[in-house]
Structures are given as structure tokens and as C-alpha cells.
Design a protein around this motif. Structure first.
Motif, mmCIF file in Angstrom:
data_model
loop_
_atom_site.group_PDB
_atom_site.id
_atom_site.type_symbol
_atom_site.label_atom_id
_atom_site.label_comp_id
_atom_site.label_asym_id
_atom_site.label_seq_id
_atom_site.Cartn_x
_atom_site.Cartn_y
_atom_site.Cartn_z
ATOM 1 N N ILE A 4 -0.110 -20.500 -2.566
ATOM 2 C CA ILE A 4 -1.128 -19.754 -1.837
ATOM 3 C C ILE A 4 -1.678 -18.717 -2.807
ATOM 4 N N VAL B 103 4.960 -5.719 -15.773
ATOM 5 C CA VAL B 103 3.841 -4.900 -15.309
ATOM 6 C C VAL B 103 3.790 -4.883 -13.795
ATOM 7 N N GLU B 104 4.068 -6.052 -13.223
ATOM 8 C CA GLU B 104 3.967 -6.136 -11.768
ATOM 9 C C GLU B 104 5.324 -5.848 -11.152
ATOM 10 N N MET C 254 0.836 -1.202 0.000
ATOM 11 C CA MET C 254 0.000 0.000 0.000
ATOM 12 C C MET C 254 0.875 1.259 0.000
ATOM 13 N N HIS D 23 4.689 -20.201 -2.323
ATOM 14 C CA HIS D 23 5.089 -19.670 -1.018
ATOM 15 C C HIS D 23 6.451 -20.246 -0.648
ATOM 16 N N LEU E 194 0.469 1.966 -18.188
ATOM 17 C CA LEU E 194 -0.746 1.646 -18.950
ATOM 18 C C LEU E 194 -0.392 1.010 -20.283
ATOM 19 N N ILE F 161 0.643 -2.508 -19.691
ATOM 20 C CA ILE F 161 -0.535 -3.340 -19.387
ATOM 21 C C ILE F 161 -1.268 -3.677 -20.682
ATOM 22 N N LEU G 193 2.541 2.819 -3.508
ATOM 23 C CA LEU G 193 1.831 3.456 -4.612
ATOM 24 C C LEU G 193 2.484 4.783 -4.977
ATOM 25 N N THR G 194 2.641 5.020 -6.247
ATOM 26 C CA THR G 194 3.096 6.343 -6.667
ATOM 27 C C THR G 194 2.090 6.865 -7.682
ATOM 28 N N GLY G 195 2.284 8.093 -8.094
ATOM 29 C CA GLY G 195 1.329 8.713 -9.012
ATOM 30 C C GLY G 195 1.190 7.909 -10.301
ATOM 31 N N GLY G 196 0.083 8.090 -10.976
ATOM 32 C CA GLY G 196 -0.211 7.357 -12.201
ATOM 33 C C GLY G 196 0.914 7.473 -13.218
ATOM 34 N N ASP G 197 1.179 6.356 -13.919
ATOM 35 C CA ASP G 197 2.316 6.272 -14.827
ATOM 36 C C ASP G 197 1.796 5.854 -16.200
ATOM 37 N N PHE H 250 10.333 -17.001 4.186
ATOM 38 C CA PHE H 250 11.265 -15.873 4.294
ATOM 39 C C PHE H 250 12.666 -16.254 3.833
#
Lengths: 384, 384
Positions: free
Chosen positions: A236, A382-383, A1, A241, A12, A15, A4-8, A244
Motif C-alpha cells: 500500500i 532517518v525515518e 502527528m 501491509h 538534518l 538526511i 513531532l518534536t523540536g527540530g533536530d 496488526f
């Protein structure tokens, strides 16, 4: 959470490229699609689709396909629509299992469709250099037989016993001589000009069963590599998974805490230790039990009890939808019913239990899936 | 991966709103920020920031703050820059633990800062209606004492023993009479005009220790709610791992598979069963052991051995970075060293081990965190 940075806008664009490429190579997709098909299938605008397709053609992953003729063979009115197809043959991917007794390699095109396999036996006492030499030989075999040049490889995945670090080195492996501390990915990279990914064999097998085995369509899965000291790989929400430190699922150590039989005495019918990797000897015990031998039957019961306990620990900790049991070729059919029965009795929410569909091909197939995933991530990124 | 759809401009707008709001309410943020501060802090353009701030003012979550005077008190040249602040007091959040012996409630503002707490004792034999009545009473206490009107609540989280379904009903709870099958969220919703979220108590406690306890900054955590039948909550990559059916971490059933002592005999010094929830009796056994009583010492050793085994099963399955032990107020200090020592010996990659920082407040605090998370998701709905 917090990340997050400003829209890029370039995000898009990536994607959108990903969406179009996925539409072109989807398993249910026809061999080629028009701009109109792509607009309908993706929900993107026509100018966006056109721009994205031009970009994909430049990468070599998409090519223009011959225009379709109508079913009756009549020429249609006007210019036929341009058609595009995914170039599955624009590169290849390789999955390798380096195990205690066996090296297995699976070669695929860019959709993950198998185009060749090869296996070699290797002695369980072989050192790291010898085992790596056999692995290189197995790779050479499969490339030669499939007439695929080495530089067509886009990514190579490897599955092997032990705890594997993120850099592809082996933190700890009790099963293979000389394996602990081995910079496995680095050693193999010398043979390839593409990325080499290394993963624990049970983890790879879990990916494989989810991709094309007993766990297709099931995202919360524990794959148990049954054996005298079992290991497990878990998905998962459809993702591996690892834990660590990459040691998740190494449940074999659980019984060291009790004062119970050590793994090598579990299946012993003589009181003499049975080497955990001595598969022929283990197979003999299972065969004797099937023929009513009392000591062998007791040994098999001990083995099953231990396996049930280890699987129960995994199930209670993780609460998977499905447990897939694989790894050994022998005696596993007799394991399934007691396992189901005990899990039903003691787990607050018992999972389904199934046998491995991929069997001995599971770890190499999962390693191939890793290579495929890596190539897709590289292409799209993308991710984060 | 398959769920990607074409780029969505309203998604960008929501991401931008989220980024600006987070900048305004960040823990390190000054009490108010100017447009220029927000442009610099978020990387967004000035027109975007201005539009987003206007929208946030309409929701009541952001307000204009008085202009800043310069440190020397002199009037600055020209009109001072407009300043904006997050309105933490625009609503409240509530976390409730409904346990075997105790109801605890924590009330906070919209940043999660505690503004009031209340607890009530409840009998372990109390039925569901009586327990719910005590829970409602505890909520009334904390609201009255904090002078917060009930309709200021934006979300309520609840932590309670048992396996909880996604709809907030209790699938199974062996600890609380009449709890199995209870539509807990529905029953509580009648008392509130805002969303009510229900979570297993060990899961809630794991969230709490990650938020403001022993696991701050650590994303792969197992929280063990120690007891005669221990439960656990796990965070993987900072997210709660509930399992496919909400039963992940219910490790207490593991020993039913063996032929070992049942939980109620573990800490018994007389051979008579000791009720798992009889905390005063358990505390007496720990106290006797500290004073050298032989049977009590043996009982405590049995208890610790069992706990170590259960925690080892969780650690081997999940490979967390950190294990946090909490739940009981008594005797846990004596558990930590044997636990560390045994995990070091037998786990291929031993985790750090720490005591709970939040103690008895853990489950209610985690329930509050759930409420806070839910409110944020509702506000932004950026993630699907």
C-alpha cells in the motif's frame, strides 16, 4: 502527528548523508561523481557535500575514484576534479526462500545486483531441523560458488510460509511440518554475524515484484501466491501491509466459513483428497484438463472459481491498482483471463491483472530486498 | 525514500510552530501556558519559542491570556509571567453526512469540540438537487442555532455513500439517486468560502470511531457499515486506507460472484425483494425474529451469515486489530456474538469486535474530523 518534536540538527545531517549516498548509488548515476555533480544533484551547499562525503568515506561505503580523463585523451588544464563512487563491493546481502519443496538463495552486492544463486530441493514432509540444515547448505553453496566470505554479509532476509511475528518467529504455519512456533530468525542468526529478517513468503514476493518484476512503478499491489490455499502479500503506497498481527492476506481460510469444498478436494478428479502441496499431482490435473479430460476440466474450473473469489475478496477490501498472480509454475496462464473477466464484472473499480515476472525466484528476491532495506535503514535511520 | 531533498530551515520553523501550537491546544493542556511552560513542554529554546508564539498571535490562533493570580489570591512579587492560550473560537469546522434517509451536521470549534448539531430526514428516492437542498438547509439550521456566522467556517467535511474521487466528485454510488457522477464538492463549495472535503461515509465513520468512539487508541481498524450491501472503512496505522481508486472496503459486491441470494432477498420473509434501504421494513423483520417468527428468524440468520462472510473477507485481507460494527440502528446487538465466534474459529489471528459507539452520528463526526485534519494540514503543511 503527536510524535513531532523540536527540530533536530543531527537529523538534518543524516538526511543530507542519505541524499548524497543515494545520488552516488542511484541506478542512473554514472560510475563516479565530483563535488560539483553532487552539489548540483542534491541541492546541498558545497561545504555540506564535502563534509558528508568525508564521513561516508570513513564508513567504507564511498571511495575516491580515479580522476576522469577527457574523451579525447588530452590532459586537461589544472588539477582534475576529485571523483567519488559508491563501493557496491563493500559488503553483500542475502535473500533466502525456505519453502515446502525448495530452498532458494540469492546473493547480491550492496546495490542489490545479483552475484550468485543456489537452490536445493527439500521434501515437503521434512521436519524443521532438516529444512534448516538444507537452508544452511544452500547458503554455503551460494557463498562458495560466488567466492564471497560469510563475514561480508551485511544483512540476510528470509521468506517462508506462515504468519511471522516481528521478532522473526513463526506464529503459525500450516504448510511446513514443525514450523509453527519456530524461532526462525534466532535459529538462523547462529549462522550469521549480521541481522536476519524473516517475512511471510507472499509478502516477500510482493516486494520482489515491486522491485524488479511485474509491479515496478506500481505502489498499490496485491501479489497472490496461487495454490490450493492461496495467500497474498500487499503493498500500500509502496510499503508492505503486514496487518496488526502479521496475518494480512491469509485469504485461504475464507472458504472454511461456507459449506464449500475443502482445498484438498478442489482439484481432486477421483473424490480422493489431493494434498495441497503435491505439485506434481496438481500439474497432472492441469495437463489432463488441457487434453480435454472432463473430470480434470471440472476440477480446474472449480479451482479457478475459488481463486477468483479469493482474489475478489482481496481486491474489494484493498482496491489495489494491480494484482500479480504467481506461486505455481503450472496452469497459471489459464487463470489470468477468467480472473480479469470476473473482476471486471464485479469490482466497482477493477484492477489490472498480471502474471508474476520473477516466478520461482520471487520470494528469495523479496527476502533480498528486505535485507537491502534493512541495511539502508541501519545506515541512515532517518525515518522513525 | 527517493523524495528526500536537502535540509530545509523553513521546514524546521514550521515543525517548531506546529509543536508549540499542539502544546497550547493539547487536550490535557491547562487553559494557558507561559514561555517557561512551553520551553519545558517542547524542548525548544526560549528564543525559538518566543519567535514562534509571536507568529502564532499574528495568525489569530493564539492570544495572550490574563496573568494568573496565585491560589491564595496574594499578589506575587515582580511582574507576573505572560501567559498564552489557543483561540479555539477563532474559527469553526463543520461535518455533514448526506445519507439515504438522513442529513446530519455537526459544528465544532477549532479543537473539534461540538458546539451544535442538526438533522433532517430526506426521502431515499430524492434526487440529487433535492438532497443537496436539504443538506444546505441542515447547515443553515446548525449555524443559526449555534449563532455561528457562516464566514467563521475554516473547513467543511462531507461523508456520503459511494466511491469518491480525490476531487470530491462521486465516481459511483448505487445508494443515492443521481449521485453517480455528481461533482459533490464543487456543488457544495458554492455555499462556503472555505475548503470542502468529500469522503465515503464508511471511511468517515472509521475516522470518527478512531477519534472519539470504539476505536480510540487503536490504529488498525475496520469499520463495517452493516446493511444489506455492507461497506467498510479501514484505518491502517491510524491513517485512512482509501485504495488506489477510492473503492477499498466496498465488500458488498463479493457475493455477486457466487450464485447466492441477492442482497434484496437476504432479509425477505415473503420471497418478494426487500429494498436494501427500506430500514423500517428491515427493522420489522428483526423484531419478528425476536418474537420467534420462523421465517423472520431464518432471514436474520441468512443476513448474519452473509455479514460474517463479508467481514471475514475484510479481516483476512487486512488483519486489523479491531472490527467496529455500525450503521444500522436495528438488530446489530444480535450480530456481534456470531461474528466474534466465527472470526475466532476461522481467522488465523482473530481481531477484537465491538459495536459502534457513535451510532448514527459516526459519518458526520468523521466528516468533521476530516475538516479538522485539513485545517491542521493547511496551518502547518509539515508533511508532504
Amino acid at each position: 502527528m503527536g510524535r513531532l518534536t523540536g527540530g533536530d540538527p543531527s537529523l538534518l545531517r543524516r538526511i543530507n548523508s542519505s541524499v548524497v549516498l543515494r545520488a552516488l548509488r542511484g541506478t542512473d548515476a554514472p560510475p563516479s561523481l565530483t563535488f560539483t555533480d553532487l552539489v548540483q544533484g542534491t541541492g546541498l551547499s558545497r561545504p555540506t557535500v564535502e563534509g558528508v562525503v568525508e564521513g561516508l568515506i570513513e564508513t567504507g561505503l564511498v571511495a575516491e575514484a580515479p580522476p576522469e580523463t577527457s574523451p579525447s585523451g588530452d590532459a586537461r588544464r589544472g588539477r582534475p576534479a576529485r571523483r567519488f563512487r559508491f563501493c557496491a563491493e563493500a559488503g553483500h546481502l542475502l535473500g533466502i526462500e525456505i519453502g515446502a519443496h525448495r530452498i532458494a538463495a540469492v546473493l547480491s552486492d550492496l546495490t542489490g545486483r545479483t552475484v550468485g544463486t543456489a537452490t536445493r530441493e527439500v521434501d515437503e514432509t521434512a521436519g524443521a531441523d532438516e529444512r534448516l540444515e538444507q537452508a544452511r547448505g544452500t547458503v554455503a553453496d551460494v557463498l562458495r560458488r560466488s567466492c564471497v566470505p560469510r563475514d561480508s554479509l551485511r544483512a540476510v532476509g528470509v521468506g517462508s510460509p506462515g504468519i511471522v511475528r516481528a521478532d522473526g518467529s513463526v506464529r503459525l504455519s500450516t504448510a511446513l511440518p514443525g514450523w509453527t512456533g519456530l524461532p526462525l530468525a534466532d535459529r538462523l542468526r547462529r549462522s550469521f554475524r549480521c541481522p536476519v529478517l524473516v517475512e511471510n513468503d507472499a509478502n516477500a514476493a510482493a516486494l520482489a515484484e515491486h522491485w524488479k518484476g511485474a509491479a515496478v512503478g506500481t505502489d498499490d499491489v496485491v501479489f497472490v501466491l496461487a495454490g490450493l490455499s492461496p495467500g497474498a502479500g500487499s503493498l500500500i503506497g509502496g510499503r508492505l501491509h503486514r496487518g496488526f498481527g502479521g496475518a494480512a492476506g491469509e485469504i485461504g481460510a475464507l472458504h472454511l466459513l461456507g459449506r464449500e469444498a475443502r482445498p484438498e478436494n478442489l482439484l481432486s478428479t477421483t473424490g480422493e483428497p489431493l494434498h495441497p502441496l503435491d505439485e506434481p499431482a496438481v500439474a497432472r490435473v492441469f495437463a489432463l484438463a488441457r487434453h480435454g479430460d472432463v473430470r480434470a476440466t471440472e476440477a480446474v474450473e472449480r479451482f479457478i472459481r475459488r481463486l477468483v473469489h479469493d482474489v475478489a475478496a482481496l481486491v474489494l477490501a484493498l482496491d489495489p491498482e494491480l494484482v500479480v498472480v504467481g506461486g505455481w509454475a503450472y496452469g497459471l496462464d489459464g487463470v489470468l483471463e477468467p480472473l480479469r473477466c470476473e473482476l471486471e464484472r464485479y469490482c466497482l473499480r477493477p484492477p489490472r491483472v498480471a502474471l508474476s515476472v520473477l516466478g520461482e525466484a520471487a520470494a528469495a528476491t523479496g527476502a533480498l530486498r528486505l535485507a537491502l532495506d534493512h541495511m539502508e535503514e541501519q545506515l541512515f535511520a532517518v525515518e522513525t
